[in-house]
Scaffold this motif. Structure first.
Motif, PDB file in Angstrom:
ATOM      1  N   GLU A 266       1.076  15.336   2.784  1.00  0.00           N
ATOM      2  CA  GLU A 266       0.430  14.076   3.139  1.00  0.00           C
ATOM      3  C   GLU A 266       1.276  12.879   2.700  1.00  0.00           C
ATOM      4  O   GLU A 266       1.470  11.922   3.454  1.00  0.00           O
ATOM      5  CB  GLU A 266      -0.960  14.007   2.506  1.00  0.00           C
ATOM      6  N   LEU A 267       1.767  12.907   1.475  1.00  0.00           N
ATOM      7  CA  LEU A 267       2.601  11.805   0.992  1.00  0.00           C
ATOM      8  C   LEU A 267       3.910  11.728   1.768  1.00  0.00           C
ATOM      9  O   LEU A 267       4.399  10.636   2.063  1.00  0.00           O
ATOM     10  CB  LEU A 267       2.872  11.964  -0.502  1.00  0.00           C
ATOM     11  N   ASP A 268       4.476  12.880   2.099  1.00  0.00           N
ATOM     12  CA  ASP A 268       5.695  12.875   2.904  1.00  0.00           C
ATOM     13  C   ASP A 268       5.418  12.325   4.300  1.00  0.00           C
ATOM     14  O   ASP A 268       6.194  11.511   4.825  1.00  0.00           O
ATOM     15  CB  ASP A 268       6.279  14.282   3.008  1.00  0.00           C
ATOM     16  N   GLY A 269       4.334  12.756   4.900  1.00  0.00           N
ATOM     17  CA  GLY A 269       4.004  12.265   6.238  1.00  0.00           C
ATOM     18  C   GLY A 269       3.787  10.765   6.268  1.00  0.00           C
ATOM     19  O   GLY A 269       4.258  10.068   7.184  1.00  0.00           O
ATOM     20  N   GLU A 270       3.087  10.244   5.266  1.00  0.00           N
ATOM     21  CA  GLU A 270       2.865   8.795   5.204  1.00  0.00           C
ATOM     22  C   GLU A 270       4.174   8.046   4.993  1.00  0.00           C
ATOM     23  O   GLU A 270       4.435   7.027   5.625  1.00  0.00           O
ATOM     24  CB  GLU A 270       1.874   8.456   4.095  1.00  0.00           C
TER      25      GLU A 270
ATOM     26  N   TYR B  26      14.001   9.680  -1.265  1.00  0.00           N
ATOM     27  CA  TYR B  26      14.443   9.550   0.119  1.00  0.00           C
ATOM     28  C   TYR B  26      15.710   8.700   0.210  1.00  0.00           C
ATOM     29  O   TYR B  26      15.834   7.668  -0.460  1.00  0.00           O
ATOM     30  CB  TYR B  26      13.375   8.852   0.983  1.00  0.00           C
ATOM     31  N   LEU B  27      16.624   9.151   1.075  1.00  0.00           N
ATOM     32  CA  LEU B  27      17.745   8.318   1.529  1.00  0.00           C
ATOM     33  C   LEU B  27      17.724   8.385   3.042  1.00  0.00           C
ATOM     34  O   LEU B  27      18.234   9.319   3.657  1.00  0.00           O
ATOM     35  CB  LEU B  27      19.077   8.827   0.972  1.00  0.00           C
ATOM     36  N   TRP B  28      17.093   7.406   3.662  1.00  0.00           N
ATOM     37  CA  TRP B  28      16.775   7.386   5.097  1.00  0.00           C
ATOM     38  C   TRP B  28      17.862   6.582   5.808  1.00  0.00           C
ATOM     39  O   TRP B  28      18.078   5.408   5.494  1.00  0.00           O
ATOM     40  CB  TRP B  28      15.413   6.734   5.262  1.00  0.00           C
TER      41      TRP B  28
ATOM     42  N   GLU C 164       0.830  -1.204   0.000  1.00  0.00           N
ATOM     43  CA  GLU C 164       0.000   0.000   0.000  1.00  0.00           C
ATOM     44  C   GLU C 164       0.865   1.254   0.000  1.00  0.00           C
ATOM     45  O   GLU C 164       0.546   2.249  -0.658  1.00  0.00           O
ATOM     46  CB  GLU C 164      -0.928  -0.005   1.209  1.00  0.00           C
ATOM     47  N   LEU C 165       1.972   1.227   0.726  1.00  0.00           N
ATOM     48  CA  LEU C 165       2.895   2.357   0.697  1.00  0.00           C
ATOM     49  C   LEU C 165       3.336   2.660  -0.730  1.00  0.00           C
ATOM     50  O   LEU C 165       3.291   3.807  -1.178  1.00  0.00           O
ATOM     51  CB  LEU C 165       4.119   2.074   1.576  1.00  0.00           C
ATOM     52  N   HIS C 166       3.766   1.630  -1.446  1.00  0.00           N
ATOM     53  CA  HIS C 166       4.255   1.832  -2.803  1.00  0.00           C
ATOM     54  C   HIS C 166       3.160   2.361  -3.730  1.00  0.00           C
ATOM     55  O   HIS C 166       3.411   3.253  -4.553  1.00  0.00           O
ATOM     56  CB  HIS C 166       4.829   0.524  -3.349  1.00  0.00           C
ATOM     57  N   ALA C 167       1.956   1.816  -3.600  1.00  0.00           N
ATOM     58  CA  ALA C 167       0.865   2.252  -4.468  1.00  0.00           C
ATOM     59  C   ALA C 167       0.414   3.668  -4.131  1.00  0.00           C
ATOM     60  O   ALA C 167       0.188   4.489  -5.031  1.00  0.00           O
ATOM     61  CB  ALA C 167      -0.310   1.281  -4.347  1.00  0.00           C
ATOM     62  N   ARG C 168       0.289   3.949  -2.839  1.00  0.00           N
ATOM     63  CA  ARG C 168      -0.250   5.239  -2.409  1.00  0.00           C
ATOM     64  C   ARG C 168       0.751   6.374  -2.601  1.00  0.00           C
ATOM     65  O   ARG C 168       0.350   7.521  -2.828  1.00  0.00           O
ATOM     66  CB  ARG C 168      -0.677   5.153  -0.946  1.00  0.00           C
ATOM     67  N   THR C 169       2.057   6.073  -2.494  1.00  0.00           N
ATOM     68  CA  THR C 169       3.071   7.133  -2.594  1.00  0.00           C
ATOM     69  C   THR C 169       3.901   7.024  -3.861  1.00  0.00           C
ATOM     70  O   THR C 169       4.973   7.611  -3.956  1.00  0.00           O
ATOM     71  CB  THR C 169       3.988   7.120  -1.359  1.00  0.00           C
ATOM     72  N   ARG C 170       3.396   6.268  -4.846  1.00  0.00           N
ATOM     73  CA  ARG C 170       3.986   6.215  -6.186  1.00  0.00           C
ATOM     74  C   ARG C 170       5.468   5.830  -6.175  1.00  0.00           C
ATOM     75  O   ARG C 170       6.297   6.444  -6.855  1.00  0.00           O
ATOM     76  CB  ARG C 170       3.826   7.574  -6.873  1.00  0.00           C
ATOM     77  N   THR C 171       5.822   4.818  -5.414  1.00  0.00           N
ATOM     78  CA  THR C 171       7.204   4.342  -5.378  1.00  0.00           C
ATOM     79  C   THR C 171       7.618   3.830  -6.751  1.00  0.00           C
ATOM     80  O   THR C 171       6.864   3.113  -7.417  1.00  0.00           O
ATOM     81  CB  THR C 171       7.351   3.206  -4.350  1.00  0.00           C
TER      82      THR C 171
END
Length: 370
Positions: free
Chosen positions: A350-354, A326-328, A54-61
């Motif tokens: 919103e996308l950054d927060g998620e 991102y490089l976390w 869901e992360l990948h789909a919602r935040t366009r990874t």
């Protein structure tokens, strides 16, 4: 070209759109052992328990890699044009690469001190808003020059810079058009033009282009597996954007992250000075601490040395780029996460927060698993 659906292609083909200068891979790629494992973490967002898919789909990874204890434990490329050998446009994550190079140049003596005035290295900026600020001021985004970094405002300094990069005017004129706003060293004001000037300082001090210096001092020592490159301005003289034009593969970006997680060491040698890495995790300046950057900036971030800081006991930090790059890095948990994305717009709280919530949960899960 930066809006969906075109941006997934754009962000993996920048060398077809702009001139570029290569950063050649290492003669012998460094080891990045693979130890695949399922990413079985979840995170809470928008009233629901979410999964990595869901992360990948919602935040366009588009690309995603996780390194834990020096091993590549997960790698995925959900993007339509993404692959392990594809170079991704990293936007402002470039700033963190520039910072590492500047730390190396300081250790070598090419740059005398971060207290040096910018015009010591760039005399052509005399009389501009950068005639007064120091290298330190630019590193901390406190030059006092320029206005808001607003990608929706056509007259914002960053958009004047981007027009010059694409051939409408010169980059130097765009930089000189910036006006002083506050006294240097007193207020955080995120500005890609600050980083552009830092890149010029580095080139003047070392006598090398950003690409050549990055190849010799960074890409070779970390054992990069693939060539990287800097996109250059169409306008003459052609120049790299020190705050936004680096393109590299996910794996090699993970190698860079691992270098920073290990205190600047790679392949048994000190590549980036350890004190420079430490100050990139937070300088202790009150106006740059997490939550203190001011109105309009997410409360979960601070800033230091061209990196975004995350605070807390682990003093984790991250490079960030618009459209979701991102490089976390969490040195204590010994975790590095790379995420490239193709958000519909440049900035999306919103996308950054998620994303930040998900990556925090991922690091916590890996640290708990040992």
């Amino acid at each position: 070209m930066t809006r969906r659906p075109l941006n997934e292609w754009t962000f993996t083909h920048m060398s077809l759109l702009l001139p570029s200068e290569p950063v050649p891979r290492a003669a012998r790629p460094g080891s990045l052992p693979s130890a695949p494992r399922p990413l079985d973490f979840t995170y809470e967002w928008d009233g629901a328990t979410r999964t990595p898919a869901e992360l990948h789909a919602r935040t366009r990874t588009t690309g995603f890699a996780v390194v834990h204890r020096g091993r590549l434990v997960h790698e995925a490329y959900p993007g339509r044009f993404a692959a392990p050998d594809r170079r991704f446009q990293l936007f402002s994550l470039t700033k963190s690469v520039t910072s590492a190079l500047l730390g190396i140049a300081l250790a070598e003596g090419a740059i005398g001190s971060t207290d040096d005035k910018v015009v010591t290295y760039c005399p052509y900026l005399a009389g501009s808003a950068f005639d007064g600020p120091t290298v330190e001021d630019l590193l901390q985004m406190t030059s006092g020059a320029g206005g808001e970094e607003d990608y929706e405002d056509p007259d914002a300094p960053v958009n004047r810079l981007m027009r010059a990069v694409t051939g409408r005017g010169t980059v130097l004129d765009a930089v000189r058009s910036v006006r002083p706003e506050t006294r240097p060293g007193t207020r955080f004001n995120y500005s890609t033009i600050d980083s552009q000037v830092l890149g010029w300082v580095l080139e003047a001090a070392t006598g090398r282009s950003l690409a050549r210096y990055a190849a010799e001092r960074l890409w070779q020592p970390i054992g990069a597996e693939f060539d990287a490159y800097y996109a250059l301005s169409r306008s003459a003289p052609r120049t790299a954007v020190g705050g936004g034009s680096f393109n590299a593969t996910v794996r090699d970006l993970a190698r860079f992250g691992l270098l920073m997680a290990r205190g600047g060491r790679a392949g048994g040698r000190q590549v980036v000075p350890e004190p420079w890495v430490e100050r990139s995790r937070g300088t202790g300046l009150p106006h740059l601490e997490v939550g203190a950057l001011g109105e309009g900036w997410p409360g979960g971030y601070g800033y230091a040395n061209q990196w975004w800081t995350l605070g807390g006991p682990n003093r984790a930090f991250t490079g960030l780029g618009i459209h979701g790059q991102y490089l976390w890095i969490d040195p204590v948990a010994d975790v590095v996460v790379v995420k490239t994305s193709a958000w519909p717009v440049a900035d999306d709280p919103e996308l950054d927060g998620e994303t930040a919530t998900a990556l925090t949960a991922l690091v916590e899960r890996l640290a708990a698993d040992g």
